[in-house]
Design a protein around this motif. Structure first.
Motif, PDB file in Angstrom:
ATOM      1  N   VAL A 299       0.829  -1.301  -0.044  1.00  0.00           N
ATOM      2  CA  VAL A 299       0.109   0.128   0.122  1.00  0.00           C
ATOM      3  C   VAL A 299       1.037   1.272  -0.092  1.00  0.00           C
ATOM      4  O   VAL A 299       0.712   2.246  -0.508  1.00  0.00           O
ATOM      5  N   SER A 300       2.028   1.136   0.323  1.00  0.00           N
ATOM      6  CA  SER A 300       2.955   2.285   0.498  1.00  0.00           C
ATOM      7  C   SER A 300       3.126   3.054  -0.969  1.00  0.00           C
ATOM      8  O   SER A 300       3.660   3.853  -0.880  1.00  0.00           O
ATOM      9  N   TYR A 301       3.072   2.123  -2.066  1.00  0.00           N
ATOM     10  CA  TYR A 301       3.280   2.371  -3.156  1.00  0.00           C
ATOM     11  C   TYR A 301       2.311   2.944  -3.983  1.00  0.00           C
ATOM     12  O   TYR A 301       2.459   3.962  -4.908  1.00  0.00           O
ATOM     13  N   VAL A 302       1.070   3.048  -3.379  1.00  0.00           N
ATOM     14  CA  VAL A 302      -0.326   3.498  -4.040  1.00  0.00           C
ATOM     15  C   VAL A 302       0.115   5.119  -4.452  1.00  0.00           C
ATOM     16  O   VAL A 302      -0.671   5.518  -5.472  1.00  0.00           O
ATOM     17  N   ASP A 303       0.301   5.892  -3.404  1.00  0.00           N
ATOM     18  CA  ASP A 303       0.686   7.302  -4.023  1.00  0.00           C
ATOM     19  C   ASP A 303       1.512   7.620  -5.073  1.00  0.00           C
ATOM     20  O   ASP A 303       1.272   8.515  -5.921  1.00  0.00           O
ATOM     21  N   LYS A 304       2.649   6.864  -4.847  1.00  0.00           N
ATOM     22  CA  LYS A 304       3.582   6.813  -6.222  1.00  0.00           C
ATOM     23  C   LYS A 304       2.940   6.481  -7.603  1.00  0.00           C
ATOM     24  O   LYS A 304       3.209   7.213  -8.448  1.00  0.00           O
ATOM     25  N   TRP A 305       2.240   5.490  -7.321  1.00  0.00           N
ATOM     26  CA  TRP A 305       1.469   5.096  -8.642  1.00  0.00           C
ATOM     27  C   TRP A 305       0.462   6.185  -9.133  1.00  0.00           C
ATOM     28  O   TRP A 305       0.516   6.367 -10.274  1.00  0.00           O
ATOM     29  N   CYS A 306      -0.166   6.899  -8.281  1.00  0.00           N
ATOM     30  CA  CYS A 306      -1.146   7.793  -8.553  1.00  0.00           C
ATOM     31  C   CYS A 306      -0.478   9.023  -9.195  1.00  0.00           C
ATOM     32  O   CYS A 306      -0.938   9.515  -9.995  1.00  0.00           O
ATOM     33  N   ASP A 307       0.722   9.277  -8.391  1.00  0.00           N
ATOM     34  CA  ASP A 307       1.423  10.458  -8.703  1.00  0.00           C
ATOM     35  C   ASP A 307       2.003  10.331 -10.457  1.00  0.00           C
ATOM     36  O   ASP A 307       2.098  11.137 -10.998  1.00  0.00           O
ATOM     37  N   ALA A 308       2.138   9.153 -10.584  1.00  0.00           N
ATOM     38  CA  ALA A 308       2.687   8.796 -12.020  1.00  0.00           C
ATOM     39  C   ALA A 308       1.584   8.757 -13.060  1.00  0.00           C
ATOM     40  O   ALA A 308       1.873   8.841 -14.154  1.00  0.00           O
ATOM     41  N   GLY A 309       0.337   8.755 -12.671  1.00  0.00           N
ATOM     42  CA  GLY A 309      -0.774   8.613 -13.548  1.00  0.00           C
ATOM     43  C   GLY A 309      -1.638   7.610 -13.312  1.00  0.00           C
ATOM     44  O   GLY A 309      -2.712   7.770 -14.075  1.00  0.00           O
ATOM     45  N   ALA A 310      -1.607   6.800 -12.627  1.00  0.00           N
ATOM     46  CA  ALA A 310      -2.898   5.713 -12.211  1.00  0.00           C
ATOM     47  C   ALA A 310      -3.978   6.144 -11.667  1.00  0.00           C
ATOM     48  O   ALA A 310      -3.684   7.220 -10.607  1.00  0.00           O
ATOM     49  N   SER A 311      -5.285   5.740 -11.900  1.00  0.00           N
ATOM     50  CA  SER A 311      -6.269   6.449 -11.349  1.00  0.00           C
ATOM     51  C   SER A 311      -7.312   5.099 -10.737  1.00  0.00           C
ATOM     52  O   SER A 311      -8.435   5.421 -10.104  1.00  0.00           O
ATOM     53  N   LEU A 312      -7.035   4.148 -11.525  1.00  0.00           N
ATOM     54  CA  LEU A 312      -7.634   2.698 -10.802  1.00  0.00           C
ATOM     55  C   LEU A 312      -6.515   1.918 -10.237  1.00  0.00           C
ATOM     56  O   LEU A 312      -5.656   1.416 -10.853  1.00  0.00           O
ATOM     57  N   VAL A 313      -6.651   1.407  -8.856  1.00  0.00           N
ATOM     58  CA  VAL A 313      -5.538   0.788  -8.298  1.00  0.00           C
ATOM     59  C   VAL A 313      -6.333  -0.532  -7.631  1.00  0.00           C
ATOM     60  O   VAL A 313      -7.436  -0.388  -6.964  1.00  0.00           O
ATOM     61  N   GLY A 314      -5.704  -1.683  -7.695  1.00  0.00           N
ATOM     62  CA  GLY A 314      -6.118  -2.832  -6.881  1.00  0.00           C
ATOM     63  C   GLY A 314      -4.886  -3.746  -6.908  1.00  0.00           C
ATOM     64  O   GLY A 314      -3.855  -3.374  -6.707  1.00  0.00           O
ATOM     65  N   GLY A 315      -5.323  -5.481  -6.657  1.00  0.00           N
ATOM     66  CA  GLY A 315      -4.502  -6.167  -6.476  1.00  0.00           C
ATOM     67  C   GLY A 315      -4.558  -7.458  -7.251  1.00  0.00           C
ATOM     68  O   GLY A 315      -5.700  -7.601  -7.487  1.00  0.00           O
ATOM     69  N   CYS A 316      -3.594  -8.265  -7.580  1.00  0.00           N
ATOM     70  CA  CYS A 316      -3.839  -9.530  -8.367  1.00  0.00           C
ATOM     71  C   CYS A 316      -3.555 -10.551  -7.345  1.00  0.00           C
ATOM     72  O   CYS A 316      -3.711 -10.503  -6.395  1.00  0.00           O
ATOM     73  N   CYS A 317      -2.587 -11.620  -7.902  1.00  0.00           N
ATOM     74  CA  CYS A 317      -2.507 -12.828  -7.337  1.00  0.00           C
ATOM     75  C   CYS A 317      -1.828 -12.615  -5.912  1.00  0.00           C
ATOM     76  O   CYS A 317      -0.763 -11.809  -5.751  1.00  0.00           O
ATOM     77  N   ARG A 318      -2.436 -13.301  -5.025  1.00  0.00           N
ATOM     78  CA  ARG A 318      -1.877 -13.276  -3.433  1.00  0.00           C
ATOM     79  C   ARG A 318      -2.294 -11.990  -2.468  1.00  0.00           C
ATOM     80  O   ARG A 318      -1.727 -11.917  -1.606  1.00  0.00           O
ATOM     81  N   THR A 319      -3.093 -11.126  -3.492  1.00  0.00           N
ATOM     82  CA  THR A 319      -3.543 -10.079  -2.664  1.00  0.00           C
ATOM     83  C   THR A 319      -4.797 -10.188  -1.956  1.00  0.00           C
ATOM     84  O   THR A 319      -5.559 -11.333  -2.673  1.00  0.00           O
ATOM     85  N   THR A 320      -5.323  -9.521  -0.978  1.00  0.00           N
ATOM     86  CA  THR A 320      -6.384 -10.274  -0.100  1.00  0.00           C
ATOM     87  C   THR A 320      -7.214  -8.989   0.024  1.00  0.00           C
ATOM     88  O   THR A 320      -7.216  -8.107  -0.228  1.00  0.00           O
ATOM     89  N   PRO A 321      -8.407  -9.465   0.526  1.00  0.00           N
ATOM     90  CA  PRO A 321      -9.668  -8.409   1.067  1.00  0.00           C
ATOM     91  C   PRO A 321      -8.637  -7.099   1.817  1.00  0.00           C
ATOM     92  O   PRO A 321      -9.194  -5.877   1.978  1.00  0.00           O
ATOM     93  N   ASN A 322      -7.678  -7.461   2.833  1.00  0.00           N
ATOM     94  CA  ASN A 322      -7.277  -6.674   3.940  1.00  0.00           C
ATOM     95  C   ASN A 322      -6.259  -5.742   2.778  1.00  0.00           C
ATOM     96  O   ASN A 322      -6.313  -4.509   3.101  1.00  0.00           O
ATOM     97  N   THR A 323      -5.679  -6.230   1.735  1.00  0.00           N
ATOM     98  CA  THR A 323      -4.802  -5.391   0.870  1.00  0.00           C
ATOM     99  C   THR A 323      -5.822  -4.221   0.310  1.00  0.00           C
ATOM    100  O   THR A 323      -5.562  -3.022   0.211  1.00  0.00           O
ATOM    101  N   ILE A 324      -6.977  -4.645  -0.325  1.00  0.00           N
ATOM    102  CA  ILE A 324      -7.949  -3.983  -0.875  1.00  0.00           C
ATOM    103  C   ILE A 324      -8.428  -2.727  -0.098  1.00  0.00           C
ATOM    104  O   ILE A 324      -8.794  -1.562  -0.359  1.00  0.00           O
TER     105      ILE A 324
END
Length: 338
Positions: A299-324
């Motif tokens: 989750v610490s990456y999220v702001d960096k991803w949004c700063d770079a231009g992402a506007s939709l963020v989630g998780g793929c393999c091995r991420t969980t409802p806690n991650t989301i």
């Protein structure tokens, strides 16, 4: 649903969500956590036959965690894969549609509970606030059907051409376009020829549903096969049906640079839903945890991803409802600050 306007579909939805939207997380590991045995070539799609209630449960878990987009369990559901299991073409098409119906059922349950005030998290000063939710129909790659790990390499061999891939995917795309999903998600696309095949199907069949493309990468520079991420993104950017482009099932540490590469060739919304940093061993059919990141680090990456231009963020393999849930909170803070 038809194309409202490919240029405004996700833009309007993002505004409803406060500027950023939350994609759900890993499906297969959550199904296993609830007791499903996925040691099968159909993988998570096996539950469409054996335990659809578990799929609905996982969708609901992600909605409760704050997901705005839930992705159907059709990633590894192919008509050819079903036929190999003795399931007829007609039954296979019904199962594809069922994957979307289950996600829609979960959304209906979620909305019903929210309307009755069951979710304390969604009470604010103005009263009840319900998360807007879209259902995306998943289309996995040809390599996912093979179940041999080639979805993570994109190396299909010289015999697999754009035409062969179109023949393989065409009917599934047609069925999912008519399934009631809000959009189609072409996921974990590992090479240029598969992106081209999908793009040509969209054109040839005049698919009238918004779609997004997400590619996978092993090096943070190219897609899994070694093809240029910018070239792949350019191919799909030209499709009128495409409303978003991004990355999934890729280590979090590579995402920021990939967003920057995609941003150079598209003005469409960028979506990212990485895995947790582990590596999949296609021979042993298991995840190697040496490079996995804990949820706090993810989750610490999220702001960096949004700063770079992402506007939709989630998780793929091995991420969980806690991650989301943590991603949802991070994006909510970001929306409020904006």
């Amino acid at each position: 649903m038809g194309l409202k306007s490919e240029s405004t579909f996700l833009g309007d939805f993002l505004r409803q969500c406060g500027g950023y939207a939350v994609i759900d997380g890993g499906l297969a590991t959550e199904l296993e956590r609830h007791g499903a045995d996925l040691n099968d070539s159909l993988w998570s799609a096996k539950c469409l036959v054996s335990s659809p209630h578990l799929i609905r449960r996982v969708h609901l878990d992600y909605l409760e965690a704050g997901a705005n987009i839930i992705i159907s369990s059709s990633y590894q559901a192919t008509l050819q894969g079903f036929e190999a299991k003795g399931i007829s073409r007609e039954e296979g098409e019904a199962l594809l549609k069922r994957s979307v119906e289950i996600a829609c059922e979960a959304r209906n349950i979620y909305n019903d509970r929210a309307s009755k005030g069951s979710w304390d998290d969604f009470i604010d000063g103005a009263g009840l606030k319900r998360n807007p939710v879209l259902v995306a129909a998943s289309v996995g790659s040809y390599g996912a059907y093979l179940a041999d790990g080639s979805e993570y390499s994109g190396i299909y061999g010289d015999a697999i051409t754009v035409k062969a891939l179109k023949d393989f995917h065409r009917r599934r795309v047609q069925v999912l376009a008519d399934s009631g999903a809000d959009l189609i998600a072409f996921e974990t696309t590992p090479n240029k020829i598969e992106a081209q095949a999908y793009a040509e199907i969209l054109e040839e069949e005049a698919i009238n549903v918004p779609v997004w493309f997400s590619f996978s990468s092993k090096d943070g520079i190219n897609v899994a096969s070694g093809d240029s991420i910018a070239e792949c993104a350019s191919i799909v950017d030209s499709c009128k049906q495409v409303v978003g482009i991004g990355i999934n099932c890729t280590s979090p540490r590579y995402i920021q640079g990939l967003i920057q590469s995609i941003r150079k060739v598209t003005s469409k919304p960028i979506l990212v839903y990485p895995n947790n940093g582990e590596t999949y061993d296609g021979v042993k059919k298991e995840w190697v945890a040496s490079r996995g990141v804990v949820e706090e680090d993810f989750v610490s990456y999220v702001d960096k991803w949004c700063d770079a231009g992402a506007s939709l963020v989630g998780g793929c393999c091995r991420t969980t409802p806690n991650t989301i849930r943590a991603i949802s909170k991070a994006l909510s803070r970001r929306s409020r600050s904006v």
